[in-house]
Scaffold this motif. Sequence first.
Motif, PDB file in Angstrom:
ATOM      1  N   THR A  71       6.307   7.065  -1.055  1.00  0.00           N
ATOM      2  CA  THR A  71       7.096   6.226  -0.146  1.00  0.00           C
ATOM      3  C   THR A  71       7.889   5.147  -0.900  1.00  0.00           C
ATOM      4  OG1 THR A  71       5.503   6.586   1.607  1.00  0.00           O
ATOM      5  CG2 THR A  71       6.836   4.590   1.760  1.00  0.00           C
ATOM      6  N   PHE A  72       7.210   4.457  -1.812  1.00  0.00           N
ATOM      7  CA  PHE A  72       7.839   3.330  -2.525  1.00  0.00           C
ATOM      8  C   PHE A  72       9.089   3.801  -3.271  1.00  0.00           C
ATOM      9  CE2 PHE A  72       8.141  -0.518  -4.900  1.00  0.00           C
ATOM     10  CZ  PHE A  72       8.422  -0.169  -6.208  1.00  0.00           C
ATOM     11  N   HIS A  73       8.911   4.842  -4.078  1.00  0.00           N
ATOM     12  CA  HIS A  73      10.031   5.318  -4.917  1.00  0.00           C
ATOM     13  C   HIS A  73      11.174   5.828  -4.048  1.00  0.00           C
ATOM     14  CE1 HIS A  73       6.486   5.380  -7.504  1.00  0.00           C
ATOM     15  NE2 HIS A  73       7.321   5.166  -8.505  1.00  0.00           N
ATOM     16  N   LEU A  74      10.847   6.611  -2.992  1.00  0.00           N
ATOM     17  CA  LEU A  74      11.903   7.222  -2.159  1.00  0.00           C
ATOM     18  C   LEU A  74      12.619   6.172  -1.310  1.00  0.00           C
ATOM     19  CD1 LEU A  74       9.818  10.353  -1.271  1.00  0.00           C
ATOM     20  CD2 LEU A  74      11.971  10.401  -2.561  1.00  0.00           C
ATOM     21  N   TRP A  75      11.926   5.102  -1.001  1.00  0.00           N
ATOM     22  CA  TRP A  75      12.541   3.996  -0.239  1.00  0.00           C
ATOM     23  C   TRP A  75      13.631   3.321  -1.066  1.00  0.00           C
ATOM     24  CZ3 TRP A  75      10.270  -1.510   0.468  1.00  0.00           C
ATOM     25  CH2 TRP A  75      10.919  -2.169   1.520  1.00  0.00           C
ATOM     26  N   LEU A  76      13.304   3.187  -2.373  1.00  0.00           N
ATOM     27  CA  LEU A  76      14.269   2.552  -3.283  1.00  0.00           C
ATOM     28  C   LEU A  76      15.388   3.525  -3.634  1.00  0.00           C
ATOM     29  CD1 LEU A  76      12.148   0.380  -3.340  1.00  0.00           C
ATOM     30  CD2 LEU A  76      12.152   0.436  -5.816  1.00  0.00           C
ATOM     31  N   SER A 110       1.031  -1.692  -8.598  1.00  0.00           N
ATOM     32  CA  SER A 110       1.182  -1.397 -10.035  1.00  0.00           C
ATOM     33  C   SER A 110       2.313  -2.205 -10.657  1.00  0.00           C
ATOM     34  CB  SER A 110       1.471   0.100 -10.223  1.00  0.00           C
ATOM     35  OG  SER A 110       0.521   0.846  -9.520  1.00  0.00           O
ATOM     36  N   LEU A 111       3.138  -2.848  -9.824  1.00  0.00           N
ATOM     37  CA  LEU A 111       4.257  -3.638 -10.379  1.00  0.00           C
ATOM     38  C   LEU A 111       3.738  -4.881 -11.082  1.00  0.00           C
ATOM     39  CD1 LEU A 111       7.032  -3.585  -7.611  1.00  0.00           C
ATOM     40  CD2 LEU A 111       7.001  -2.360  -9.794  1.00  0.00           C
ATOM     41  N   GLY A 112       2.451  -5.225 -10.809  1.00  0.00           N
ATOM     42  CA  GLY A 112       1.872  -6.393 -11.484  1.00  0.00           C
ATOM     43  C   GLY A 112       2.446  -7.686 -10.932  1.00  0.00           C
ATOM     44  N   ASP A 113       2.775  -8.634 -11.839  1.00  0.00           N
ATOM     45  CA  ASP A 113       3.145  -9.980 -11.358  1.00  0.00           C
ATOM     46  C   ASP A 113       4.472 -10.024 -10.632  1.00  0.00           C
ATOM     47  OD1 ASP A 113       1.626 -11.312 -14.379  1.00  0.00           O
ATOM     48  OD2 ASP A 113       0.833 -10.653 -12.443  1.00  0.00           O
ATOM     49  N   MET A 114       5.166  -8.858 -10.559  1.00  0.00           N
ATOM     50  CA  MET A 114       6.473  -8.864  -9.887  1.00  0.00           C
ATOM     51  C   MET A 114       6.288  -8.845  -8.383  1.00  0.00           C
ATOM     52  SD  MET A 114       9.281  -7.263 -12.036  1.00  0.00           S
ATOM     53  CE  MET A 114       9.516  -5.752 -11.123  1.00  0.00           C
ATOM     54  N   ARG A 115       5.006  -8.927  -7.893  1.00  0.00           N
ATOM     55  CA  ARG A 115       4.833  -8.802  -6.449  1.00  0.00           C
ATOM     56  C   ARG A 115       3.970  -9.942  -5.937  1.00  0.00           C
ATOM     57  NH1 ARG A 115      -0.177  -8.639  -7.611  1.00  0.00           N
ATOM     58  NH2 ARG A 115      -1.199  -6.778  -8.373  1.00  0.00           N
ATOM     59  N   LYS A 116       4.175 -10.261  -4.647  1.00  0.00           N
ATOM     60  CA  LYS A 116       3.435 -11.348  -3.996  1.00  0.00           C
ATOM     61  C   LYS A 116       2.754 -10.771  -2.766  1.00  0.00           C
ATOM     62  CE  LYS A 116       2.956 -16.008  -3.480  1.00  0.00           C
ATOM     63  NZ  LYS A 116       1.523 -15.561  -3.370  1.00  0.00           N
ATOM     64  N   PHE A 124       8.442  -8.179  -3.187  1.00  0.00           N
ATOM     65  CA  PHE A 124       8.677  -7.863  -4.599  1.00  0.00           C
ATOM     66  C   PHE A 124      10.159  -7.657  -4.848  1.00  0.00           C
ATOM     67  CE2 PHE A 124       9.565  -3.342  -4.082  1.00  0.00           C
ATOM     68  CZ  PHE A 124       9.059  -3.113  -2.801  1.00  0.00           C
ATOM     69  N   ALA A 125      10.521  -7.748  -6.117  1.00  0.00           N
ATOM     70  CA  ALA A 125      11.918  -7.509  -6.504  1.00  0.00           C
ATOM     71  C   ALA A 125      12.028  -6.039  -6.890  1.00  0.00           C
ATOM     72  CB  ALA A 125      12.264  -8.383  -7.698  1.00  0.00           C
ATOM     73  N   SER A 126      13.036  -5.351  -6.349  1.00  0.00           N
ATOM     74  CA  SER A 126      13.193  -3.937  -6.664  1.00  0.00           C
ATOM     75  C   SER A 126      13.346  -3.744  -8.167  1.00  0.00           C
ATOM     76  CB  SER A 126      14.434  -3.372  -5.962  1.00  0.00           C
ATOM     77  OG  SER A 126      14.810  -2.162  -6.589  1.00  0.00           O
ATOM     78  N   LYS A 132      15.475  -8.224  -3.227  1.00  0.00           N
ATOM     79  CA  LYS A 132      14.223  -8.789  -2.714  1.00  0.00           C
ATOM     80  C   LYS A 132      13.746  -7.875  -1.584  1.00  0.00           C
ATOM     81  CE  LYS A 132      13.479 -12.676  -5.016  1.00  0.00           C
ATOM     82  NZ  LYS A 132      13.477 -11.774  -6.223  1.00  0.00           N
ATOM     83  N   LEU A 133      12.556  -7.280  -1.722  1.00  0.00           N
ATOM     84  CA  LEU A 133      12.065  -6.348  -0.708  1.00  0.00           C
ATOM     85  C   LEU A 133      10.732  -6.816  -0.143  1.00  0.00           C
ATOM     86  CD1 LEU A 133      13.000  -3.085  -2.618  1.00  0.00           C
ATOM     87  CD2 LEU A 133      14.141  -4.017  -0.584  1.00  0.00           C
ATOM     88  N   PHE A 134      10.415  -6.336   1.076  1.00  0.00           N
ATOM     89  CA  PHE A 134       9.191  -6.744   1.761  1.00  0.00           C
ATOM     90  C   PHE A 134       8.562  -5.490   2.368  1.00  0.00           C
ATOM     91  CE2 PHE A 134       6.071  -9.288   3.244  1.00  0.00           C
ATOM     92  CZ  PHE A 134       6.131  -9.801   4.535  1.00  0.00           C
ATOM     93  N   LEU A 135       7.501  -4.992   1.753  1.00  0.00           N
ATOM     94  CA  LEU A 135       6.835  -3.779   2.242  1.00  0.00           C
ATOM     95  C   LEU A 135       5.619  -4.202   3.063  1.00  0.00           C
ATOM     96  CD1 LEU A 135       6.912  -0.717   2.261  1.00  0.00           C
ATOM     97  CD2 LEU A 135       5.725  -0.710   0.063  1.00  0.00           C
ATOM     98  N   THR A 136       5.569  -3.780   4.316  1.00  0.00           N
ATOM     99  CA  THR A 136       4.462  -4.119   5.215  1.00  0.00           C
ATOM    100  C   THR A 136       3.875  -2.824   5.776  1.00  0.00           C
ATOM    101  OG1 THR A 136       5.820  -4.103   7.212  1.00  0.00           O
ATOM    102  CG2 THR A 136       5.766  -6.164   5.949  1.00  0.00           C
TER     103      THR A 136
END
Length: 391
Positions: A71-76, A110-116, A124-126, A132-136
């Motif tokens: 989902t994550f990769h295909l969304w981007l 897995s993005l590590g510190d790039m996510r909140k 997180f930042a793409s 700037k993206l927001f996955l819920t």
Amino acid sequence: PSSASARIPLPSGLQFEVLKTEGHARRGRLTLNHGVVETPIFMPVGTYGTVKGVMPRSLEEMGAQIILGNTFHLWLRPGMDVLRPFGGLHRFEGWHKPILTDSGGFQVWSLGDMRKISEEGVKFASPVNGDKLFLTPEVSMQIQHVLNSDVVMQFDECTPYIMGDKASGRLTTEKEARYSMELSLRWAKRCQLEFERLQNPNALFGIVQGGMFTHLRDESLAGLELLDFPGLAVGGLSVGEPKAEMLRVLEHIGPRLPAHKPHYLMGVGTPEDLVDGVANGIDMFDCVMPTRNARNGHLFTRYGDLRLRNTRYKTDERPLDESCSCYTCTNFSRAYLHHLDRCGEMLGPMLTSVHNLHYYLDLMREVRESLDAGGFEAFRRQFATDRARGV
Ligand SMILES: O=c1[nH]cnc2cc3nc(NCc4cccs4)[nH]c3cc12
Ligand SMILES: [Zn+2]
């Protein structure tokens, strides 16, 4: 009344029947919207809508029944505006059998510190273009609805084994594992509400968390059972923990999963892990190992692993695996594959990926046949002996 009793479950796009059992091992049949899947099964990973370097026709030829998308990769990339007109992932990538999609939670983690991470979701930042993206949980369900995957995974938090970076990291505490597990449970409920609001005709799976703490695993399972998902996955494993720890958790939770539902162990594993997983009640597996290792010249065979780059294969006229019937083993020698690897030729990873995937799929076919014949335990012993022999 508890929320569970207030729900009227939609007919989910899933039927599962257990045909045979041997100990905790199960031979089953999973009917999804895009077809029937014989279990236990290995699912090739096709992150960006492609199993890297392998054509869909080759996947069919080697007996793949269901593949993964992320989902994550295909969304981007390519994004939902591109996928929506195709009616989802199947027509876009030319794979018309079942597809399972991971929810994106693990990939963002897995993005590590790039996510909140917050209660609401993950900011997180793409990594592709800096957006700037927001996955819920709700957005993950909306994306997987567009992908029209036959199995939709809940948006969860994969509880880490080590907190902080690997070097100075420390083990995740029971308190941290509890918070993460309970967050995933709250997100499971939100996923189910959104999945039903969208009237998604496919099947939504919950994911058991709880880290290395078996009592938290039990609480996670109990919480998910209240929501009555048609299938359940075991998450939070194969995240850097020692093999003994993974087995300890698997031996505890595998047999406790509801017998009439399919059980999916996420991100696992080596050929040995798959056979051990089946012995502990797992029906479905996915792992990047066969494809990722193939690209690095690390080949799996019945009699052990083989590192193609080794000069001993420069003049070796034998196939990778004498007992393998795949296209690569039927037509090419270790010498030729060694040559392609040395030259960096693109046919190299294509042929080694075919072999490794065929090996994993064939291993699971042999597991199914041994279960059909009531000989899984004997198969398991012979498998271990063969793999220890050496190529
Ligand atoms: O708890 C999880 N939730 C949702 N997806 C997952 C995927 C997973 N994949 C692995 N391991 C395989 C790996 C692939 C790349 C690095 S580790 N473990 C995993 C755990 C989870
Ligand atoms: Zn082969």
